[in-house]
Design an enzyme around this catalytic site. Structure first.
Site, PDB file in Angstrom:
ATOM      1  N   GLU A  14       0.862  -1.195  -0.017  1.00 39.46           N
ATOM      2  CA  GLU A  14       0.160  -0.042  -0.064  1.00 39.46           C
ATOM      3  C   GLU A  14       1.062   1.367  -0.063  1.00 39.46           C
ATOM      4  O   GLU A  14       0.514   2.283  -0.626  1.00 39.46           O
ATOM      5  CB  GLU A  14      -0.782   0.055   1.172  1.00 39.46           C
ATOM      6  CG  GLU A  14      -2.131  -0.885   1.137  1.00 39.46           C
ATOM      7  CD  GLU A  14      -3.351  -0.557   0.407  1.00 39.46           C
ATOM      8  OE1 GLU A  14      -3.098  -0.369  -0.869  1.00 39.46           O
ATOM      9  OE2 GLU A  14      -4.323  -0.374   1.076  1.00 39.46           O
ATOM     10  N   THR A  48      -6.165   8.321  -3.866  1.00 38.79           N
ATOM     11  CA  THR A  48      -5.900   8.103  -2.300  1.00 38.79           C
ATOM     12  C   THR A  48      -4.353   8.916  -2.133  1.00 38.79           C
ATOM     13  O   THR A  48      -4.560   9.805  -1.047  1.00 38.79           O
ATOM     14  CB  THR A  48      -5.378   6.704  -1.838  1.00 38.79           C
ATOM     15  OG1 THR A  48      -6.600   6.034  -1.969  1.00 38.79           O
ATOM     16  CG2 THR A  48      -5.146   6.762  -0.322  1.00 38.79           C
TER      17      THR A  48
END
Ligand code: HSE
Length: 311
Positions: free
Chosen positions: A133, A186
């Site tokens: 991530e 994001t």
């Protein structure tokens, strides 16, 4: 016995759940990605193919691909003497707010772990997926990959040292996911966040986060929904998520116990009690808000689910 090939389903996840920024995460029953992993004699990870929703926008460079980076972290963590070829089938569109990169990362890490003769503990698999991530979103956060691997509700107790806890979700916990035709990256959404939080806001967030956990323990969906409130992160991202407040209000008016922004957006999440509520009515009320503003949307009427599973 050594396995040469595994295929796993890895679910979409809700993160933040209001006040639990980077801490709370919850696995959904659907949608999900499917990751196929095949042992290769050459070390390292290669991506054989990516198909499905938004596949064209995802890199096949295994070092920058979330499934690839996560699988590699597991192989390196276990000092494996083999490599892996991955095929990814996206059921979750990127830039959705329901853990698209997290599902692929969790699937890559989980599948790689299944191929090991001596698998790593699940918490370590989550840590490897969170490392991926970091590669794709620029930050090490485990609130999507945690529930994607472990299922149920997960709580990141601390990042250093890394510790993640899992708990069950009430059976009647219903979820309506509405994904407007808007893309939110994001990385960009994290740039919008404040670097400091007033003490008064911290008190509000901690009170709601604690109440949410109590609601989970008691099976009290009304208390859980009422605790899904956030005055720090969501307002900072409002400009990236058009008509979010109206959509949340419409969901509550249609019977939702709570509503919040999914992860970094744009998905709008409504929670309801399946024993008394009507998910279709909530979905239709939210869809109308976006449609009346010229924005199309996709909907899933779903519920909490398990983590990665072998197919
Ligand atoms: N907690 C993360 C965020 C989740 O809100 O940025 C990103 O999917």
């Amino acid at each position: 016995m050594t396995k040469d090939r595994v295929t796993v389903a890895s679910p979409a996840t809700l993160s933040n759940l209001g006040s639990g920024f980077d801490v709370f995460g919850l696995a959904l029953n659907e949608p999900f990605d499917v990751v196929d992993a095949r042992r290769t004699s050459e070390r390292g990870v290669v991506i054989d193919g990516i198909e499905g929703r938004g596949a064209e926008s995802i890199t096949r460079d295994s070092a920058r691909n979330s499934a690839g980076a996560a699988a590699l972290a597991v192989l390196e963590g276990a000092n494996a003497d083999f490599g892996i070829a991955l095929t990814i089938k996206k059921g979750i569109r990127p830039c959705s707010g329901i853990g698209s990169s997290g599902a692929s990362a969790a699937g890559g890490a989980y599948a790689a772990n299944l191929l090991l003769d001596d698998p790593l503990p699940l918490e370590e698999v989550v840590r490897c997926a969170a490392q991926a991530e970091q590669v794709t979103s620029g930050s090490f956060h485990a609130d999507n990959v945690g529930p994607a691997v472990m299922g149920g509700l997960t709580i990141v107790k601390s990042y250093e040292p890394f510790r993640i806890l899992r708990m069950d979700v009430p059976d009647d916990f219903g979820v309506v996911v509405t994904m407007p035709d808007v893309l939110v990256d994001t990385k960009e959404a994290r740039k919008a966040l404040p670097t400091e939080v007033p003490l008064k806001s911290m008190v509000f967030e901690v009170g709601n986060a604690a109440s949410l956990v109590l609601g989970m323990c008691r099976g009290d969906i009304a208390l859980i929904g009422d605790s899904m409130r956030d005055i720090v992160v969501e307002p900072a991202r409002a400009s990236l998520n058009p008509h979010l407040l109206e959509a949340e209000q419409a969901a509550r008016a249609a019977g939702a116990a709570g509503a919040f922004l999914g992860g970094s957006g744009p998905c709008m999440i409504a929670i309801y009690d399946r024993s008394v509520g009507d998910g279709r009515a909530i979905a239709s009320a939210v869809r109308d808000v976006y449609a009346s503003n010229g924005i199309g949307s996709d909907t899933w009427i779903t519920h909490a689910g398990q983590g990665c599973r072998r197919l």
